[in-house]
Write an enzyme that holds these catalytic residues in place. Structure first.
Site, PDB file in Angstrom:
ATOM      1  N   TYR A  33      32.458 -21.352   9.042  1.00 45.95           N
ATOM      2  CA  TYR A  33      32.690 -22.150  10.234  1.00 45.95           C
ATOM      3  C   TYR A  33      33.507 -23.087   9.825  1.00 45.95           C
ATOM      4  CZ  TYR A  33      29.228 -26.092   9.053  1.00 45.95           C
ATOM      5  OH  TYR A  33      28.677 -26.940   8.461  1.00 45.95           O
ATOM      6  N   ARG A  52      41.155 -24.319   4.705  1.00 43.69           N
ATOM      7  CA  ARG A  52      39.840 -24.315   4.149  1.00 43.69           C
ATOM      8  C   ARG A  52      38.975 -23.135   4.678  1.00 43.69           C
ATOM      9  NH1 ARG A  52      35.910 -29.348   4.940  1.00 43.69           N
ATOM     10  NH2 ARG A  52      35.829 -28.500   6.981  1.00 43.69           N
ATOM     11  N   ARG A 100      21.812  -3.273  10.392  1.00 40.54           N
ATOM     12  CA  ARG A 100      21.221  -4.112   9.267  1.00 40.54           C
ATOM     13  C   ARG A 100      21.160  -3.501   7.970  1.00 40.54           C
ATOM     14  NH1 ARG A 100      17.192  -6.082   6.627  1.00 40.54           N
ATOM     15  NH2 ARG A 100      17.262  -8.279   6.129  1.00 40.54           N
ATOM     16  N   HIS A 102      22.186  -4.827   3.537  1.00 37.00           N
ATOM     17  CA  HIS A 102      22.775  -5.899   2.975  1.00 37.00           C
ATOM     18  C   HIS A 102      24.224  -5.763   2.425  1.00 37.00           C
ATOM     19  CE1 HIS A 102      18.443  -6.969   2.923  1.00 37.00           C
ATOM     20  NE2 HIS A 102      18.905  -8.239   2.546  1.00 37.00           N
ATOM     21  N   LYS A 148      32.355 -23.188   3.277  1.00 37.82           N
ATOM     22  CA  LYS A 148      31.901 -23.661   4.527  1.00 37.82           C
ATOM     23  C   LYS A 148      31.024 -22.615   5.203  1.00 37.82           C
ATOM     24  CE  LYS A 148      32.788 -27.034   7.935  1.00 37.82           C
ATOM     25  NZ  LYS A 148      31.404 -28.061   7.555  1.00 37.82           N
ATOM     26  N   GLU A 181      26.327 -34.740  -1.975  1.00 37.88           N
ATOM     27  CA  GLU A 181      26.789 -34.958  -0.630  1.00 37.88           C
ATOM     28  C   GLU A 181      25.581 -35.238   0.289  1.00 37.88           C
ATOM     29  OE1 GLU A 181      29.290 -32.052   1.031  1.00 37.88           O
ATOM     30  OE2 GLU A 181      28.001 -30.461   0.180  1.00 37.88           O
ATOM     31  N   LEU A 206      31.161 -29.494  -0.197  1.00 39.94           N
ATOM     32  CA  LEU A 206      32.306 -29.347   0.426  1.00 39.94           C
ATOM     33  C   LEU A 206      33.282 -30.095   0.360  1.00 39.94           C
ATOM     34  CD1 LEU A 206      32.800 -27.104   2.757  1.00 39.94           C
ATOM     35  CD2 LEU A 206      32.505 -29.188   4.177  1.00 39.94           C
TER      36      LEU A 206
HETATM   37  N1  PDD Z   1      29.896 -30.945   8.441  1.00 40.44           N
HETATM   38  N2  PDD Z   1      29.655 -31.928   3.412  1.00 40.44           N
HETATM   39  C1  PDD Z   1      28.919 -31.033   4.340  1.00 40.44           C
HETATM   40  C2  PDD Z   1      27.863 -30.013   3.703  1.00 40.44           C
HETATM   41  C3  PDD Z   1      29.363 -30.783   5.558  1.00 40.44           C
HETATM   42  O1  PDD Z   1      28.784 -29.855   6.277  1.00 40.44           O
HETATM   43  C4  PDD Z   1      30.505 -31.395   5.907  1.00 40.44           C
HETATM   44  C5  PDD Z   1      31.071 -31.311   7.410  1.00 40.44           C
HETATM   45  C6  PDD Z   1      31.250 -32.438   5.378  1.00 40.44           C
HETATM   46  C7  PDD Z   1      32.306 -33.345   5.622  1.00 40.44           C
HETATM   47  O2  PDD Z   1      33.391 -32.526   5.850  1.00 40.44           O
HETATM   48  P1  PDD Z   1      34.578 -32.762   6.844  1.00 40.44           P
HETATM   49  O3  PDD Z   1      35.122 -34.061   6.643  1.00 40.44           O
HETATM   50  O4  PDD Z   1      35.507 -31.586   6.776  1.00 40.44           O
HETATM   51  O5  PDD Z   1      34.005 -32.818   8.160  1.00 40.44           O
HETATM   52  C8  PDD Z   1      30.482 -32.602   3.720  1.00 40.44           C
HETATM   53  C9  PDD Z   1      30.396 -30.844   9.863  1.00 40.44           C
HETATM   54  C10 PDD Z   1      31.083 -31.737  10.518  1.00 40.44           C
HETATM   55  C11 PDD Z   1      29.172 -30.067  10.487  1.00 40.44           C
HETATM   56  O6  PDD Z   1      28.303 -29.162   9.896  1.00 40.44           O
HETATM   57  O7  PDD Z   1      28.934 -30.274  11.562  1.00 40.44           O
END
Ligand code: PDD
Length: 289
Positions: A33, A52, A100, A102, A148, A181, A206
């Protein structure tokens, strides 16, 4: 006004927008996403988000559902149909619908694409002025946090722990005591020399787009940015701390667990960085007006 979502080729009323029960995103978290900020119809750093997204997809061997340019049109159109000045678009791509099992389904299975958009209320002035608290939590995620992925259960659990404890975010800590993070934000500290410190981009975090943008903006102002790991202990004794994300922008952190940073108020460096980022947003929005 009713919200509109895009699902596999169609714009639908939000309430009527559904995916198949055997969507692999639903059954296996087999998808990725993006969340992109939108202001006055402009996708903020849209190209970097697209870059990304393509990387996440390619690491998981999921096809793009359409060409990047076409996807851009869908993102803008979904935002437009939801009529807001400030908001976000959310896009999710899964490996598609298949019985379904894997292993990957047959290569001709089309990936599934969902796009939603909504207005986001501006962050409360009081929260910005007072800063937020974070708690520390063990990082129990997998080794590919650079992707992501929609598989967010550990992030959900630590964010909930933060909420229960009255904190805005949870800073996850790896087995060596270094902060990775937040649950949905990148973590930063500022040392006594005024250097910005944030974990380097590798598999443990991320590659946040806001992080990437802020590094560029700060370096353009001749600020020193050290991309290196920092421990929880270092964070607790830092001069200032903050977090970044597409939805929070740059948000001051004034408490980590029970430790109050400095005098407990957002620091001047952090507020300056927030202003730098807000100016960037304002300029981006004007450019195409
Ligand atoms: N989250 N780290 C993680 C684990 C994240 O899910 C996100 C973003 C970030 C920051 O990334 P960015 O600056 O590209 O938004 C760091 C989004 C906003 C979410 O899951 O809603």
């Amino acid at each position: 006004m009713s919200r509109i979502a895009y699902v596999n080729g169609r714009y639908l009323p939000h309430g009527a927008a559904t995916v198949h029960i055997e969507d692999r995103g639903y059954q296996f978290s087999d998808g990725v996403y993006e969340v992109i900020a939108v202001r006055n119809g402009v996708l903020i750093d849209g190209e970097w988000h697209m870059e990304r997204l393509q990387r996440s997809l390619s690491e998981l061997q999921i096809r793009m559902p359409m060409a990047a340019a076409a996807l851009n049109v869908v993102l803008r159109e979904t935002a437009r149909r939801n009529r807001f000045r400030e908001g976000i678009v959310y896009l999710q791509i899964s490996r598609g619908v298949a019985r379904r099992d894997h292993p990957f389904p047959s290569p001709d299975t089309p990936p599934a694409l969902v796009v939603t958009a909504r207005r986001t209320p501006p962050m409360s002035a009081r929260v910005i002025a007072e800063g937020v608290g974070v708690i520390s939590q063990p990082d129990i995620r997998w080794d590919r946090c650079d992707i992501k992925s929609i598989s967010l259960l550990p992030n959900v659990l630590v964010k909930q722990a933060a909420r229960v404890q009255g904190a805005f975010e949870a800073w996850q800590v790896d087995q060596d005591g270094f902060v990775t993070e937040g649950a949905s934000t990148n973590a930063w500290i500022i040392n006594s020399e005024g250097h910005l410190i944030t974990r380097p981009v590798e598999n443990a975090i991320l590659n946040g787009i806001t992080r990437r943008r802020l590094i560029a903006l700060a370096r353009a102002q001749d600020m020193t940015v050290e991309e290196r790991p920092f421990t929880l202990a270092e964070a607790k004794s830092a001069r200032e701390a903050f977090l970044t994300s597409t939805t929070a922008f740059v948000l001051p952190v004034v408490r980590i667990d029970e430790t109050v940073l400095g005098n407990g108020r957002p620091g001047s460096h952090t507020m300056g960085l927030r202003q730098l980022y807000m100016n960037f947003l304002a300029e981006k929005t004007l450019e195409t007006d």
